[in-house]
Design a protein around this motif. Structure first.
Motif, PDB file in Angstrom:
ATOM      1  N   ILE A  75      -8.318  40.934  28.429  1.00  0.00           N
ATOM      2  CA  ILE A  75      -7.642  40.307  28.642  1.00  0.00           C
ATOM      3  C   ILE A  75      -5.989  40.690  29.277  1.00  0.00           C
ATOM      4  O   ILE A  75      -5.602  40.475  30.204  1.00  0.00           O
ATOM      5  CB  ILE A  75      -7.514  38.631  27.496  1.00  0.00           C
ATOM      6  CG1 ILE A  75      -7.182  37.594  28.142  1.00  0.00           C
ATOM      7  CG2 ILE A  75      -6.169  38.788  26.984  1.00  0.00           C
ATOM      8  CD1 ILE A  75      -7.242  36.335  27.135  1.00  0.00           C
ATOM      9  N   LEU A  76      -5.568  41.510  28.626  1.00  0.00           N
ATOM     10  CA  LEU A  76      -4.593  42.275  29.327  1.00  0.00           C
ATOM     11  C   LEU A  76      -4.665  42.719  30.065  1.00  0.00           C
ATOM     12  O   LEU A  76      -3.139  43.449  31.170  1.00  0.00           O
ATOM     13  CB  LEU A  76      -3.597  43.433  27.631  1.00  0.00           C
ATOM     14  CG  LEU A  76      -3.801  43.291  26.691  1.00  0.00           C
ATOM     15  CD1 LEU A  76      -3.665  44.313  26.074  1.00  0.00           C
ATOM     16  CD2 LEU A  76      -2.194  42.192  27.043  1.00  0.00           C
ATOM     17  N   VAL A  77      -5.581  43.827  30.308  1.00  0.00           N
ATOM     18  CA  VAL A  77      -6.108  44.167  31.737  1.00  0.00           C
ATOM     19  C   VAL A  77      -6.074  42.674  32.492  1.00  0.00           C
ATOM     20  O   VAL A  77      -5.853  42.833  34.220  1.00  0.00           O
ATOM     21  CB  VAL A  77      -7.418  44.838  32.546  1.00  0.00           C
ATOM     22  CG1 VAL A  77      -8.056  45.290  33.589  1.00  0.00           C
ATOM     23  CG2 VAL A  77      -7.372  45.793  30.722  1.00  0.00           C
ATOM     24  N   ALA A  78      -6.362  42.058  32.413  1.00  0.00           N
ATOM     25  CA  ALA A  78      -6.366  40.597  33.244  1.00  0.00           C
ATOM     26  C   ALA A  78      -4.692  40.128  33.930  1.00  0.00           C
ATOM     27  O   ALA A  78      -5.301  39.876  35.255  1.00  0.00           O
ATOM     28  CB  ALA A  78      -6.881  39.144  32.810  1.00  0.00           C
ATOM     29  N   GLY A  79      -3.924  40.502  33.338  1.00  0.00           N
ATOM     30  CA  GLY A  79      -2.397  39.771  32.997  1.00  0.00           C
ATOM     31  C   GLY A  79      -2.575  41.205  34.488  1.00  0.00           C
ATOM     32  O   GLY A  79      -1.555  40.405  35.699  1.00  0.00           O
ATOM     33  N   SER A  80      -2.830  42.370  34.400  1.00  0.00           N
ATOM     34  CA  SER A  80      -2.264  43.214  35.637  1.00  0.00           C
ATOM     35  C   SER A  80      -3.081  42.876  36.781  1.00  0.00           C
ATOM     36  O   SER A  80      -2.591  42.951  38.265  1.00  0.00           O
ATOM     37  CB  SER A  80      -2.697  44.720  35.218  1.00  0.00           C
ATOM     38  OG  SER A  80      -2.036  45.075  33.762  1.00  0.00           O
ATOM     39  N   GLY A  86      -3.976  38.626  43.022  1.00  0.00           N
ATOM     40  CA  GLY A  86      -3.278  37.291  42.708  1.00  0.00           C
ATOM     41  C   GLY A  86      -4.212  36.518  41.739  1.00  0.00           C
ATOM     42  O   GLY A  86      -5.649  36.834  41.758  1.00  0.00           O
ATOM     43  N   ARG A  87      -3.324  35.471  41.169  1.00  0.00           N
ATOM     44  CA  ARG A  87      -3.986  34.915  40.356  1.00  0.00           C
ATOM     45  C   ARG A  87      -5.011  33.641  40.666  1.00  0.00           C
ATOM     46  O   ARG A  87      -6.460  34.071  39.800  1.00  0.00           O
ATOM     47  CB  ARG A  87      -2.812  33.863  39.772  1.00  0.00           C
ATOM     48  CG  ARG A  87      -1.927  34.319  39.286  1.00  0.00           C
ATOM     49  CD  ARG A  87      -0.594  33.933  39.370  1.00  0.00           C
ATOM     50  NE  ARG A  87       0.232  35.057  38.588  1.00  0.00           N
ATOM     51  CZ  ARG A  87       1.305  34.548  38.606  1.00  0.00           C
ATOM     52  NH1 ARG A  87       2.368  33.505  39.366  1.00  0.00           N
ATOM     53  NH2 ARG A  87       2.535  34.972  38.095  1.00  0.00           N
ATOM     54  N   ILE A  88      -5.852  33.763  42.336  1.00  0.00           N
ATOM     55  CA  ILE A  88      -6.657  32.519  42.127  1.00  0.00           C
ATOM     56  C   ILE A  88      -7.718  33.519  42.791  1.00  0.00           C
ATOM     57  O   ILE A  88      -8.945  33.514  42.042  1.00  0.00           O
ATOM     58  CB  ILE A  88      -6.655  31.899  43.545  1.00  0.00           C
ATOM     59  CG1 ILE A  88      -4.840  31.273  43.238  1.00  0.00           C
ATOM     60  CG2 ILE A  88      -6.991  31.389  44.300  1.00  0.00           C
ATOM     61  CD1 ILE A  88      -4.646  29.870  43.957  1.00  0.00           C
ATOM     62  N   VAL A  89      -7.132  35.029  42.741  1.00  0.00           N
ATOM     63  CA  VAL A  89      -8.502  35.582  43.525  1.00  0.00           C
ATOM     64  C   VAL A  89      -9.301  36.126  42.063  1.00  0.00           C
ATOM     65  O   VAL A  89     -10.995  35.988  42.313  1.00  0.00           O
ATOM     66  CB  VAL A  89      -7.882  36.819  44.213  1.00  0.00           C
ATOM     67  CG1 VAL A  89      -9.760  37.794  44.295  1.00  0.00           C
ATOM     68  CG2 VAL A  89      -8.070  36.333  45.449  1.00  0.00           C
ATOM     69  N   VAL A  90      -8.640  36.563  41.151  1.00  0.00           N
ATOM     70  CA  VAL A  90      -8.281  36.801  39.787  1.00  0.00           C
ATOM     71  C   VAL A  90      -9.960  35.867  38.761  1.00  0.00           C
ATOM     72  O   VAL A  90     -10.473  35.772  38.418  1.00  0.00           O
ATOM     73  CB  VAL A  90      -7.660  37.386  39.238  1.00  0.00           C
ATOM     74  CG1 VAL A  90      -8.021  37.613  37.717  1.00  0.00           C
ATOM     75  CG2 VAL A  90      -7.347  38.816  39.024  1.00  0.00           C
ATOM     76  N   LEU A  91      -9.210  34.761  39.344  1.00  0.00           N
ATOM     77  CA  LEU A  91      -9.495  33.410  38.708  1.00  0.00           C
ATOM     78  C   LEU A  91     -11.061  33.068  39.145  1.00  0.00           C
ATOM     79  O   LEU A  91     -12.047  32.958  37.957  1.00  0.00           O
ATOM     80  CB  LEU A  91      -9.340  32.043  38.313  1.00  0.00           C
ATOM     81  CG  LEU A  91      -8.922  31.228  37.630  1.00  0.00           C
ATOM     82  CD1 LEU A  91      -8.332  31.249  36.147  1.00  0.00           C
ATOM     83  CD2 LEU A  91      -7.298  29.571  38.582  1.00  0.00           C
ATOM     84  N   ARG A  92     -11.658  33.392  40.455  1.00  0.00           N
ATOM     85  CA  ARG A  92     -12.448  33.237  41.184  1.00  0.00           C
ATOM     86  C   ARG A  92     -13.739  33.815  40.720  1.00  0.00           C
ATOM     87  O   ARG A  92     -14.584  33.664  40.675  1.00  0.00           O
ATOM     88  CB  ARG A  92     -12.409  32.845  42.125  1.00  0.00           C
ATOM     89  CG  ARG A  92     -13.344  31.999  43.366  1.00  0.00           C
ATOM     90  CD  ARG A  92     -13.610  32.005  44.954  1.00  0.00           C
ATOM     91  NE  ARG A  92     -12.650  31.282  45.552  1.00  0.00           N
ATOM     92  CZ  ARG A  92     -11.252  31.460  45.431  1.00  0.00           C
ATOM     93  NH1 ARG A  92     -10.675  32.413  45.737  1.00  0.00           N
ATOM     94  NH2 ARG A  92     -10.135  30.553  46.174  1.00  0.00           N
ATOM     95  N   VAL A  93     -13.502  35.169  40.785  1.00  0.00           N
ATOM     96  CA  VAL A  93     -14.243  35.962  40.288  1.00  0.00           C
ATOM     97  C   VAL A  93     -14.483  35.905  38.526  1.00  0.00           C
ATOM     98  O   VAL A  93     -15.254  36.441  38.629  1.00  0.00           O
ATOM     99  CB  VAL A  93     -13.426  37.167  40.044  1.00  0.00           C
ATOM    100  CG1 VAL A  93     -14.984  38.839  39.920  1.00  0.00           C
ATOM    101  CG2 VAL A  93     -13.518  37.686  42.016  1.00  0.00           C
ATOM    102  N   GLY A  94     -13.617  35.851  37.758  1.00  0.00           N
ATOM    103  CA  GLY A  94     -13.521  35.541  36.552  1.00  0.00           C
ATOM    104  C   GLY A  94     -15.049  34.743  35.858  1.00  0.00           C
ATOM    105  O   GLY A  94     -15.434  34.535  36.130  1.00  0.00           O
TER     106      GLY A  94
END
Length: 472
Positions: A75-80, A86-94
């Motif tokens: 979850i720490l890596v996710a912040g980086s 970008g938050r939306i890209v990471v959210l979509r992949v997750g």
């Protein structure tokens, strides 16, 4: 004419902004709901999973902790990653990854397959919570941010409480395998909302990902948790136990050293020099560690000890869910006006009282007299605590660092739950009987009380709130 046109444009812009804020809040709630729901819906299915796939208490612990190990460390890596891509890209992949790994968990053919699938689920889950909460903190400002966080925490924490209800119904009426497929609808809905949001993604120039730190954190947590869970079976004299514990401790120490000197650390240690951030995260460790431990033990004991079916065991927490849904947003608003310190002190102390009420549970089990009072008091305390706790921590950090601050706080919460679940075997002696249930109730009460004391001693209300509070 021009003034009227300008007024119309202003009104239209304001309406568009309000719509975007509503969409962001709904996306953040649904995305986090997926991760939080899966973290709790599984607990009520553990006895059924054990009957079907085999394994004892250690297997039940691993089904929970495999998810928490990868979730808590990555979850720490996710912040980086949110800062880099970008938050939306990471959210979509997750969301996509979570859907795929949920299907894999539902298709598990043995305990090891399920445990591996749960670990992969945790990787995907790690991408969801920091990105969704960072969307809120970057979209809302001032009192509106406190209200939004209150709404978010109410909905997502309710997922932690409603999860056992849904899981119990699926276990009794269909199969435990469908427990892992509950998330399909919210995942699909969130992906659709992201598609219609049309919000420009935000990236931070020059941001990088600390992969070495991620490896050290994951191996460190995995080694320590393996030793804590398997020591009941192998004993502390086994090289497999003390060896992995030593490796785990060394890797965790290495992780902290790495964070001190890394150019782009996953967990900037400088954040902990901020009083509310450090005190809030310390309180988070005790409060959320107790939450995870209590959620697992109550769901399992009500079935294996009290003899309730899974549906009734899940329904046992429903009063807390109702209280959270009804009052979390209001508590978030009050905390925005009065400051978080009072709420963060009284809330955990109230939960501690709720846990002590579980000591009334006897062999001749009676839910209405022995468990319901505890659930109600616990729900009140939880509602008072969660939104102010989140607001105090994130409110102490500048908005542009909200992603990493959210990731650190969520990592602390998940790692605390990871450790307390790993310690369960030591608390109950390998068997969750009535005596073990009482011991866990006392431990969780003490942890909640410590969370309240830490908040009282360490949290300070924002200056603007402190200035107006005496006149209210």
């Amino acid at each position: 004419m021009d003034d009227g046109a300008n007024d119309g444009e202003t009104t239209g812009a304001g309406a568009a902004s309000a719509r975007a804020q509503r969409l962001v809040l709904l996306i953040a709630i649904l995305a986090s709901f997926v991760s939080f729901l899966d973290g709790t819906v599984v607990t009520v299915a553990l006895p059924a999973i054990q009957r079907d796939l085999g394994g004892g208490l250690a297997t039940q612990q691993w089904v929970v902790d495999a998810y928490l190990i990868t979730l808590g460390s990555l979850i720490l890596v996710a912040g980086s990653l949110s800062d880099v891509f970008g938050r939306i890209v990471v959210l979509r992949v997750g969301l996509i990854g979570f859907g795929i790994t949920s299907i894999a968990a539902a298709a598990a053919i043995d305990p090891m397959f399920l445990i591996v699938a749960r670990g992969l689920q945790g990787i995907a889950g790690a991408l969801l919570v920091p990105s969704s909460l960072a969307l809120i903190t970057s979209t809302f400002r001032g009192p509106a941010q406190s209200r939004a966080i209150g709404t978010w925490t109410g909905a997502t924490t309710a997922a932690m409480l409603v999860g056992p209800v849904l899981g119990g119904a699926f276990v009794d009426l269909v199969s435990w395998r469908l427990v892992f497929l509950i998330n399909v609808l919210p995942i699909g809905a969130t992906l659709w909302l992201l598609a219609i949001l049309h919000q420009r993604d935000k990236r931070r120039a020059g941001a990088t990902v600390d992969w070495l730190g991620a490896m050290l954190c994951t191996v460190g947590l995995g080694g320590a948790v393996f030793a804590l869970i398997e020591q009941e079976r192998l004993g502390w004299s086994s090289p497999a136990i003390w060896g992995t514990m030593v490796i785990g401790i060394l890797c965790i120490a290495g992780f902290l050293v790495r964070q001190r000197f890394a150019r782009e650390p996953m967990m900037p240690l400088g954040l902990f020099r901020i009083r509310n951030f450090s005190a809030g995260n310390l309180a988070t460790a005790f409060v959320y560690g107790a939450l995870s431990l209590n959620g697992l033990v109550l769901a399992v004991y009500l079935q294996q000890g009290a003899g309730l079916p899974a549906t009734l065991a899940g329904l046992a927490s429903l009063p807390s869910t109702v209280i959270m849904i009804l009052f979390s947003s209001r508590v978030g608003t009050w905390a925005g006006k009065l400051g978080p310190r009072m709420f963060m002190t009284l809330g955990p102390l109230t939960m501690a009282v709720g846990m002590l009420l579980l000591l009334t549970v006897r062999e001749d089990f009676d839910y209405w007299l022995q468990v319901l009072p505890s659930v109600i008091v616990y729900g009140i305390g939880l509602t008072i605590t969660v939104a102010p706790l989140t607001a105090a921590i994130l409110g102490s950090i500048e908005p542009e660092r909200s992603g990493i601050a959210s990731a650190v706080n969520n990592a602390v919460a998940r790692i605390a739950g990871l450790v307390t679940v790993a310690l369960l075997g030591m608390m109950v002696g390998g068997v969750l009987d009535l005596q073990g249930f009482w011991r866990v109730a006392i431990v969780t009460a003490a942890m909640f009380a410590l969370g309240g004391v830490i908040s009282f001693a360490g949290i300070r209300n924002p200056r603007a709130v402190a200035d107006v509070s005496p006149s209210m």
